[in-house]
Design a protein around this motif. Structure first.
Motif: not given
Length: 269
Positions: A41-69
């Protein structure tokens, strides 16, 4: 057969508060997924997950896609029966503190009964005192005092590892509290009601009651009231505010007396 949705480890959420760098969000998602944790879960991130977040997730981008903001912390923890905050600094008012292994055992035990949250704060300043005041426990990673700086993703990896290890070992756990405990949003409503009442009856100065408020939070978090107990406390506060008539029980007794013995009586638990 038990489904993965019913496993305690699946009821544990990692809550990132005001993360500045999206890469850290991705790295936390990766740390979680490698240890079988999926609730981010994310609370007021400076930016929602972007390309950098997906790259650092290294295959865990499904968690990013499902994360409520969420716009505020309470929305992220509203339904949780236990909230644990990660803290690297000593606080003015001491709070119950656990090491990562103790925290993992407690969180898994509590997750047998309902949702549990672990809060991770900002990269530079961590969690504020007000945010930590919403936690029943704090957890501290015992780093070298000479260099205690720990990246949020590294901290998340340690907590995720401990949760996975304790879960796999299924060793000794704290006794499970099976009561229907009041959730975080219910407790927050109670604390607001308590603060208003203390001001209304002249006990607290609204301009100087922060320390009192934190001490009372610590007291009631230690007690961990269930829903019935919380309703009793709210009723007491309402009575103290004058919302309940002092003679209402006398009127009820008089009415029962007029009906005669055995008529209209109610048993009390």
């Amino acid at each position: 057969m038990t489904t993965s949705e019913q496993l305690p480890i699946d009821r544990i959420r990692f809550v990132l508060v005001e993360t500045t760098h999206t890469g850290n969000i991705g790295a936390v998602a990766r740390a979680m997924k490698t240890m079988g944790l999926r609730r981010l879960h994310l609370v007021r991130p400076s930016r929602t997950p972007d390309a950098e977040a997906i790259a650092r997730a290294s295959g865990a981008d499904d968690l990013l896609a499902a994360a409520p903001v969420h716009e505020d912390l309470l929305a992220a923890i509203a339904d949780c029966r236990l909230v644990v905050g990660s803290s690297a600094r000593a606080r003015t008012i001491a709070w119950p503190e656990l090491d990562p292994t103790e925290a993992a055992r407690l969180m898994l035990a509590e997750a047998e009964q309902g949702p549990v949250a672990l809060l991770l704060g900002r990269e530079r300043s961590g969690l504020t005192n007000d945010e930590l005041a919403r936690c029943q426990y704090l957890v501290h990673i015992p780093t070298d005092p000479g260099f205690s700086s720990l990246n949020v993703a590294a901290a998340a990896q340690i907590f995720a590892y401990e949760l996975r290890r304790v879960w796999r070992e299924a060793g000794e756990r704290p006794p499970i509290d099976t009561r229907d405990l009041a959730t975080a949003d219910a407790m927050e409503g109670f604390f607001v009601h308590l603060s208003q009442t203390l001001v209304a009856i002249g006990y607290a100065d609204p301009q100087q009651s922060d320390k009192l408020s934190r001490r009372l939070r610590r007291l009631f978090f230690r007690a961990r009231p269930d829903w019935t107990e919380l309703n009793i406390l709210r009723g007491i506060l309402s009575a103290a505010q004058g919302r309940k008539s002092p003679d209402r029980f006398r009127r009820r007794t008089d009415a029962i007396g007029r009906q005669g013995p055995g008529d209209g009586s109610q048993g009390l638990d």
